[in-house]
Write an enzyme that holds these catalytic residues in place. Structure first.
Site, PDB file in Angstrom:
ATOM      1  N   SER A  21     -10.546   9.230  11.517  1.00 34.64           N
ATOM      2  CA  SER A  21     -10.861  10.608  11.061  1.00 34.64           C
ATOM      3  C   SER A  21      -9.096  11.165  11.051  1.00 34.64           C
ATOM      4  CB  SER A  21     -11.501  11.359  12.166  1.00 34.64           C
ATOM      5  OG  SER A  21     -11.200  12.623  11.602  1.00 34.64           O
ATOM      6  N   TYR A  39     -13.542  13.889  20.890  1.00 31.30           N
ATOM      7  CA  TYR A  39     -13.519  13.277  19.450  1.00 31.30           C
ATOM      8  C   TYR A  39     -12.183  12.622  18.921  1.00 31.30           C
ATOM      9  CZ  TYR A  39     -14.849  12.833  14.390  1.00 31.30           C
ATOM     10  OH  TYR A  39     -15.111  12.302  13.210  1.00 31.30           O
TER      11      TYR A  39
HETATM   12  P1  NAD Z   1     -23.289  11.572   9.461  1.00 32.43           P
HETATM   13  O1  NAD Z   1     -23.690  12.211  10.505  1.00 32.43           O
HETATM   14  O2  NAD Z   1     -23.917  12.046   8.217  1.00 32.43           O
HETATM   15  O3  NAD Z   1     -23.247   9.841   9.722  1.00 32.43           O
HETATM   16  C1  NAD Z   1     -23.157   9.226  10.670  1.00 32.43           C
HETATM   17  C2  NAD Z   1     -24.230   8.054  10.892  1.00 32.43           C
HETATM   18  O4  NAD Z   1     -23.710   7.354  11.932  1.00 32.43           O
HETATM   19  C3  NAD Z   1     -25.732   8.728  11.183  1.00 32.43           C
HETATM   20  O5  NAD Z   1     -26.550   8.168  10.016  1.00 32.43           O
HETATM   21  C4  NAD Z   1     -25.870   8.298  12.096  1.00 32.43           C
HETATM   22  O6  NAD Z   1     -27.527   7.931  12.587  1.00 32.43           O
HETATM   23  C5  NAD Z   1     -25.119   7.012  12.803  1.00 32.43           C
HETATM   24  N1  NAD Z   1     -25.066   6.794  13.924  1.00 32.43           N
HETATM   25  C6  NAD Z   1     -24.399   7.692  15.048  1.00 32.43           C
HETATM   26  N2  NAD Z   1     -24.447   6.900  16.087  1.00 32.43           N
HETATM   27  C7  NAD Z   1     -24.953   5.606  16.023  1.00 32.43           C
HETATM   28  C8  NAD Z   1     -25.025   4.609  16.800  1.00 32.43           C
HETATM   29  N3  NAD Z   1     -24.746   4.452  18.044  1.00 32.43           N
HETATM   30  N4  NAD Z   1     -25.279   3.313  16.203  1.00 32.43           N
HETATM   31  C9  NAD Z   1     -25.650   3.144  14.770  1.00 32.43           C
HETATM   32  N5  NAD Z   1     -25.540   4.460  14.185  1.00 32.43           N
HETATM   33  C10 NAD Z   1     -25.155   5.605  14.340  1.00 32.43           C
HETATM   34  O7  NAD Z   1     -21.561  11.587   9.499  1.00 32.43           O
HETATM   35  P2  NAD Z   1     -20.473  11.054   8.561  1.00 32.43           P
HETATM   36  O8  NAD Z   1     -19.678  11.942   8.195  1.00 32.43           O
HETATM   37  O9  NAD Z   1     -21.125  10.199   7.384  1.00 32.43           O
HETATM   38  O10 NAD Z   1     -19.843  10.107   9.740  1.00 32.43           O
HETATM   39  C11 NAD Z   1     -19.355   8.888   9.095  1.00 32.43           C
HETATM   40  C12 NAD Z   1     -18.141   8.612  10.099  1.00 32.43           C
HETATM   41  O11 NAD Z   1     -17.322   9.365   9.365  1.00 32.43           O
HETATM   42  C13 NAD Z   1     -18.308   8.734  11.470  1.00 32.43           C
HETATM   43  O12 NAD Z   1     -17.403   7.969  12.342  1.00 32.43           O
HETATM   44  C14 NAD Z   1     -17.312  10.298  11.503  1.00 32.43           C
HETATM   45  O13 NAD Z   1     -16.697  10.398  12.834  1.00 32.43           O
HETATM   46  C15 NAD Z   1     -16.446  10.011  10.545  1.00 32.43           C
HETATM   47  N6  NAD Z   1     -15.753  11.179   9.933  1.00 32.43           N
HETATM   48  C16 NAD Z   1     -16.428  12.168   9.129  1.00 32.43           C
HETATM   49  C17 NAD Z   1     -15.607  13.161   8.648  1.00 32.43           C
HETATM   50  C18 NAD Z   1     -16.534  14.235   7.971  1.00 32.43           C
HETATM   51  O14 NAD Z   1     -15.963  15.342   7.714  1.00 32.43           O
HETATM   52  N7  NAD Z   1     -17.739  13.831   7.162  1.00 32.43           N
HETATM   53  C19 NAD Z   1     -14.384  13.253   8.735  1.00 32.43           C
HETATM   54  C20 NAD Z   1     -13.451  12.249   9.409  1.00 32.43           C
HETATM   55  C21 NAD Z   1     -14.117  11.198  10.075  1.00 32.43           C
END
Ligand code: NAD
Length: 244
Positions: A151, A164
């Site tokens: 991130s 985080y």
């Molecule tokens: P999201 O909440 O839509 O998706 C995250 C997914 O991870 C969910 O489907 C959830 O069920 C799954 N998950 C959580 N814990 C888990 C576990 N222990 N085992 C298996 N699955 C698990 O959010 P997203 O934005 O798609 O997140 C994806 C990644 O992107 C994450 O690592 C998040 O930290 C990172 N991220 C997101 C953003 C943003 O702004 N969306 C920015 C930077 C980084």
């Protein structure tokens, strides 16, 4: 594969990843879904993994792939996921280690051990365990590509959610050290660092983001970055890529 899945390939065509097998953890979420679509549209066979069974199955159906329930914070579950992919698809070439959660607690009076463990488990253990589990399968194919979702919080100060930030800095640190270490085996390890991107994880922040005029990038931008990495458009010294 559905029309939506076919359209997600960013013009690379179905041949770019033909014959390749990709695991996508957190595949039910915003970034995982968009990336599963992009990988499938580029020709990869996709194994979607998530704790969210309904959402994960939906994405797997969308991309004509398979679904496996997996808690990425559990080492044995990561091993079982890779075994499942090898049995079902004959091997693994790509692992998008992307599952993650916001921490939802701080380190002072707001500390909550269960939330802390949950976040460490998904955000950091998920990448370490996923990498450990998939390396033998990648080596068996003569190489491959691992992309971990860090991130912008892995590069900058995150007063809103310091734990985080700590998780994601650790993922970036892992990529910096592991990328060069795995390169001689033909295995590329990249960490991507998206800014705010469309997904459920940012739902609690939407009012704040809009009040501050902060941009939210489409999930497809992140998916395209992952696709560029795994198709080799970002190669050589490039073990670390920033999206958005
Ligand atoms: P999201 O909440 O839509 O998706 C995250 C997914 O991870 C969910 O489907 C959830 O069920 C799954 N998950 C959580 N814990 C888990 C576990 N222990 N085992 C298996 N699955 C698990 O959010 P997203 O934005 O798609 O997140 C994806 C990644 O992107 C994450 O690592 C998040 O930290 C990172 N991220 C997101 C953003 C943003 O702004 N969306 C920015 C930077 C980084």
């Amino acid at each position: 594969m559905t029309a939506e899945a076919r359209a997600a390939g960013s013009g690379r065509g179905p041949a770019a990843l033909h014959g390749k097998v990709a695991i996508v953890t957190g595949g039910a979420g915003g970034l995982g879904r968009a990336t599963a679509l992009a990988l499938a549209a580029a020709g990869a066979e996709v194994v979607v993994a998530d704790l969210d069974v309904e959402g994960g199955r939906e994405v797997a159906d969308l991309v004509g792939g398979s679904f496996r329930t997996c808690d990425v914070s559990d080492l044995d579950a990561n091993r079982a996921l890779v075994d499942f992919a090898v049995e079902r698809c004959g091997g693994v070439d790509i692992a998008f280690l992307n599952a993650g959660v916001a921490t939802g607690c701080g380190v002072a009076d707001d500390f909550d051990l269960a939330r802390y463990r949950r976040a460490m488990g998904a955000n950091l253990d998920g990448v370490v365990f996923g990498t450990h589990a998939v390396l033998p399968a990648l080596r068996a194919r003569g190489g491959g590509s691992i992309v971990a979702t860090a991130s912008l919080a892995g590069l900058a100060s995150v007063p809103l959610d310091p734990l985080y930030g700590a998780n994601k800095h650790a993922v970036v640190g892992l990529a910096r050290s592991l990328g060069p270490a795995l390169a001689p085996d033909g295995i590329r390890f990249n960490a991507i660092c998206p800014g705010f991107a469309e997904s459920r994880i940012i739902d609690p922040l939407r009012d704040m983001l809009s009040a501050q005029g902060m941009p939210v990038i489409p999930a497809e931008v992140v998916a395209d970055t992952v696709l560029r990495i795994v198709t080799g458009d970002d190669t050589g010294e490039c073990w670390f890529v920033q999206a958005g």
